[in-house]
Design an enzyme around this catalytic site. Structure first.
Site, mmCIF file in Angstrom:
data_model
loop_
_atom_site.group_PDB
_atom_site.id
_atom_site.type_symbol
_atom_site.label_atom_id
_atom_site.label_comp_id
_atom_site.label_asym_id
_atom_site.label_seq_id
_atom_site.Cartn_x
_atom_site.Cartn_y
_atom_site.Cartn_z
ATOM 1 C CE LYS A 183 -1.472 2.535 3.110
ATOM 2 N NZ LYS A 183 -1.193 3.771 2.345
ATOM 3 C CD GLU A 259 13.968 0.579 8.239
ATOM 4 O OE1 GLU A 259 14.531 1.631 8.574
ATOM 5 O OE2 GLU A 259 14.534 -0.527 8.286
ATOM 6 C CB CYS A 293 13.714 8.950 7.631
ATOM 7 S SG CYS A 293 14.516 7.872 6.439
ATOM 8 C CD GLU A 390 10.902 12.573 11.050
ATOM 9 O OE1 GLU A 390 9.728 12.223 11.209
ATOM 10 O OE2 GLU A 390 11.640 12.076 10.193
HETATM 11 P P1 NAD Z 1 3.022 8.474 7.631
HETATM 12 O O1 NAD Z 1 3.330 7.705 8.851
HETATM 13 O O2 NAD Z 1 2.019 9.551 7.711
HETATM 14 O O3 NAD Z 1 2.536 7.510 6.473
HETATM 15 C C1 NAD Z 1 3.291 6.419 6.029
HETATM 16 C C2 NAD Z 1 2.374 5.418 5.360
HETATM 17 O O4 NAD Z 1 1.450 4.931 6.327
HETATM 18 C C3 NAD Z 1 1.533 5.976 4.219
HETATM 19 O O5 NAD Z 1 1.374 4.981 3.255
HETATM 20 C C4 NAD Z 1 0.208 6.251 4.901
HETATM 21 O O6 NAD Z 1 -0.882 6.199 4.004
HETATM 22 C C5 NAD Z 1 0.128 5.093 5.860
HETATM 23 N N1 NAD Z 1 -0.714 5.303 7.044
HETATM 24 C C6 NAD Z 1 -0.924 6.445 7.733
HETATM 25 N N2 NAD Z 1 -1.739 6.189 8.789
HETATM 26 C C7 NAD Z 1 -2.022 4.868 8.762
HETATM 27 C C8 NAD Z 1 -2.786 4.003 9.591
HETATM 28 N N3 NAD Z 1 -3.424 4.451 10.673
HETATM 29 N N4 NAD Z 1 -2.847 2.688 9.259
HETATM 30 C C9 NAD Z 1 -2.194 2.214 8.184
HETATM 31 N N5 NAD Z 1 -1.461 2.985 7.354
HETATM 32 C C10 NAD Z 1 -1.360 4.298 7.654
HETATM 33 O O7 NAD Z 1 4.423 9.015 7.096
HETATM 34 P P2 NAD Z 1 4.717 9.897 5.805
HETATM 35 O O8 NAD Z 1 4.315 11.297 6.092
HETATM 36 O O9 NAD Z 1 4.164 9.242 4.578
HETATM 37 O O10 NAD Z 1 6.297 9.769 5.694
HETATM 38 C C11 NAD Z 1 7.162 10.549 6.413
HETATM 39 C C12 NAD Z 1 7.665 9.805 7.638
HETATM 40 O O11 NAD Z 1 8.296 8.604 7.229
HETATM 41 C C13 NAD Z 1 8.720 10.568 8.390
HETATM 42 O O12 NAD Z 1 8.517 10.414 9.767
HETATM 43 C C14 NAD Z 1 10.021 9.898 7.963
HETATM 44 O O13 NAD Z 1 11.078 10.041 8.872
HETATM 45 C C15 NAD Z 1 9.570 8.493 7.839
HETATM 46 N N6 NAD Z 1 10.474 7.728 6.970
HETATM 47 C C16 NAD Z 1 11.283 6.804 7.542
HETATM 48 C C17 NAD Z 1 12.173 6.087 6.755
HETATM 49 C C18 NAD Z 1 13.079 5.062 7.361
HETATM 50 O O14 NAD Z 1 13.619 4.264 6.608
HETATM 51 N N7 NAD Z 1 13.292 5.035 8.661
HETATM 52 C C19 NAD Z 1 12.227 6.320 5.380
HETATM 53 C C20 NAD Z 1 11.382 7.283 4.824
HETATM 54 C C21 NAD Z 1 10.495 7.972 5.642
#
Ligand code: NAD
Length: 487
Positions: A183, A259, A293, A390
């Site tokens: 997803k 992650e 991230c 962040e």
């Molecule tokens: P997010 O947590 O808002 O969303 C990530 C994913 O989760 C998306 O696909 C979103 O649709 C889904 N999602 C959101 N709420 C959900 C729920 N309740 N149930 C199931 N799925 C859900 O994060 P974002 O804004 O898309 O990405 C940015 C974040 O990701 C930052 O915190 C960044 O640091 C982190 N990130 C981490 C890594 C890593 O490898 N550690 C890499 C890239 C991004």
């Protein structure tokens, strides 16, 4: 929109990919994908319902046994085939990422190289899954330790690296012999749809990879995670969402990889080579418009070099060019949406209110789209929100320190532990920092360190598990021990 862009968008599937078929959402609803540089709708695609999510899991479960029994060489060759297709079509994949996510085209091409590498790397790893064999200490039997695929996996990815975050999960899962439902983030789903098409063209059997795109992630994900046929959840995204998913995953004691967020310290010692430190800082901060991230979030700079470092960074920032990522020479694209702009702006205002000074930028751009000026703050004081949160934007936040212990204390003063950056010309000091900084990764005189051959991941609240490297495939394997008594 140019003709090339329109033609590319017309070729991207607008449906869900379930059981090897491209299908509409069972509700016939669609979701709009928007260009963050203009606010214009790029394309409308299927908006999956919870029933579609379960249909995707059904498809992954149906072929799980067959795929796990498929020869590792065959699995590897399919991944390698997808890698080759990605190279052939790198311009189109890069353009698509720039359109839906906003990063400059040159960076999108860099992501195709980085993200593609996971297909090649894990294609190679597929044939190197091994175990061990030996006699038990009592000498009464043989102990066989083997590795088996964990089974059907649910993969959830964020919007900031639309290709690499998908390949970093899909490739090891498929190489290990697992089937998957992925997803992608609702903000950038088009790249994953194109990737699925490439894997299909590379010969991936139907049902091994299923893609669901949805505007209701929580509602669609919950029943999948609650389904006892699912064996693994791999999530990349924010720490707050990761925490929620870990609670859901606990009901079935699901294996998880998390992650999560970062709050990387970037420590510049008085003995650093400032040319290297400034180059590293520009990469660690402004790559992906600060939306990584691994982005340097807190610059912690020795008082003897802080003025020179800040003024050199401000000089480099003045040379950055903001605009739509497709335009020649643009180095700073838009942020993903207006919420991200408001967040960055709020953090900058809070830091200034608590005593920081602005050296460059500090405003949202006066143009359509979600742009925020590259910004440099010095004298950021403890207690400022920008040190805890962040930033996920093009903002350099500088705090100074006087001795090594203070630098370590400041660097470790966060609930996150993904990556740290250290600049020093002293090998002994660098070695001490490897020991003392609480992060899963470290760049020693390096501003970018991601590599398919490296174990990527964090400690503390930055996550659990590793992606990439020889470690990455083990996230999708279970260890099995068999005892064979001596005859
Ligand atoms: P997010 O947590 O808002 O969303 C990530 C994913 O989760 C998306 O696909 C979103 O649709 C889904 N999602 C959101 N709420 C959900 C729920 N309740 N149930 C199931 N799925 C859900 O994060 P974002 O804004 O898309 O990405 C940015 C974040 O990701 C930052 O915190 C960044 O640091 C982190 N990130 C981490 C890594 C890593 O490898 N550690 C890499 C890239 C991004």
């Amino acid at each position: 929109m140019t003709d090339t862009e329109a033609q590319l968008l017309a070729r991207i599937p607008d449906r869900l990919f379930i059981g090897g078929e491209w299908v509409a959402s069972s509700s016939s609803k669609t979701l709009a994908v928007v260009d963050p540089a203009t606010g214009n709708v790029l394309k409308r695609i299927a908006d999956a319902t919870p029933a579609d999510g379960i249909a995707a899991l059904d498809a992954a479960v149906a072929v799980a046994e067959k795929w796990s029994a498929t020869a590792p060489r065959t699995r590897g060759e399919i991944l390698r085939g997808a890698f080759d297709l990605l190279q052939e079509r790198q311009d189109e994949v890069a353009l698509l990422m720039t359109l839906e996510m906003g990063k400059p085209l040159s960076e999108a091409l860099g992501e195709v190289a980085y993200g593609g590498e996971f297909l090649r790397w894990f294609g190679e790893e597929a044939v190197r899954i091994s175990g061990r064999y030996g006699r038990n200490p009592e000498g009464t039997g043989q102990m066989v330790v083997s590795q088996r695929p964990v089974g059907p996996c649910y993969l959830i990815t964020p919007w900031n690296f639309p290709l690499a975050m998908a390949t970093r999960k899909i490739a090891p899962a498929l190489a290990a012999g697992c089937t998957v439902v992925i997803k992608p983030a609702e903000l950038t789903p088009l790249t994953t749809l194109l990737l699925a098409r490439l894997l299909e063209e590379a010969g991936l059997p139907g049902g091994v990879l299923n893609v669901i795109t949805t505007s209701t992630s929580a509602e669609v994900s919950e029943p999948i995670i609650a389904d006892s046929r699912l064996r693994k959840l791999s999530f990349t995204g924010s720490t707050p969402v990761g925490r929620k998913l870990m609670i859901q995953a606990s009901a079935n004691v699901l294996r998880t990889s998390m992650e999560l967020g970062g709050n990387a310290p970037f420590v510049v010692f008085g003995d650093a080579d400032l040319d290297k430190a400034v180059d590293g800082a520009m990469q660690a901060k402004f790559r992906n418009i600060g939306q990584a991230c691994t982005a340097a979030n807190r610059f912690i700079v020795h008082s003897s070099v802080v003025h020179e470092f800040a003024s050199r960074i401000a000089g480099r920032v003045a040379q950055l060019r903001m605009g739509r990522g497709t335009e020649e020479g643009v180095t700073i694209g838009p942020l993903i949406n207006d919420m991200a702009v408001n967040k960055a702006d709020g953090l900058v205002k809070d830091a200034i209110a608590r005593g920081a000074s602005l050296v460059a930028g500090g405003h949202r751009a006066d143009s359509p789209g979600s742009f925020y000026e590259p910004t440099v703050l010095v004298g950021v004081t403890l207690g400022s929100e920008i040190l805890r949160e962040e930033i996920f934007g093009p903002v350099v936040s500088i705090t100074e320190f006087d001795d090594e212990d203070e630098a370590v204390r400041l660097a470790n003063d966060t609930e996150y532990g993904l990556v740290s950056y250290v600049f020093t010309e002293s090998l002994a000091r660098g070695q001490r920092m490897i020991e003392r900084l609480d992060t899963g990764m470290m760049g020693l005189n390096a501003g970018v360190l991601s590599n398919a051959a490296a174990p990527f991941g964090g400690v503390k609240q930055s996550g659990i598990g590793r992606e990439g490297g020889t470690e990455g495939i083990h996230e999708y394997l279970s260890t099995k021990y068999t005892l064979i008594p001596s005859a």
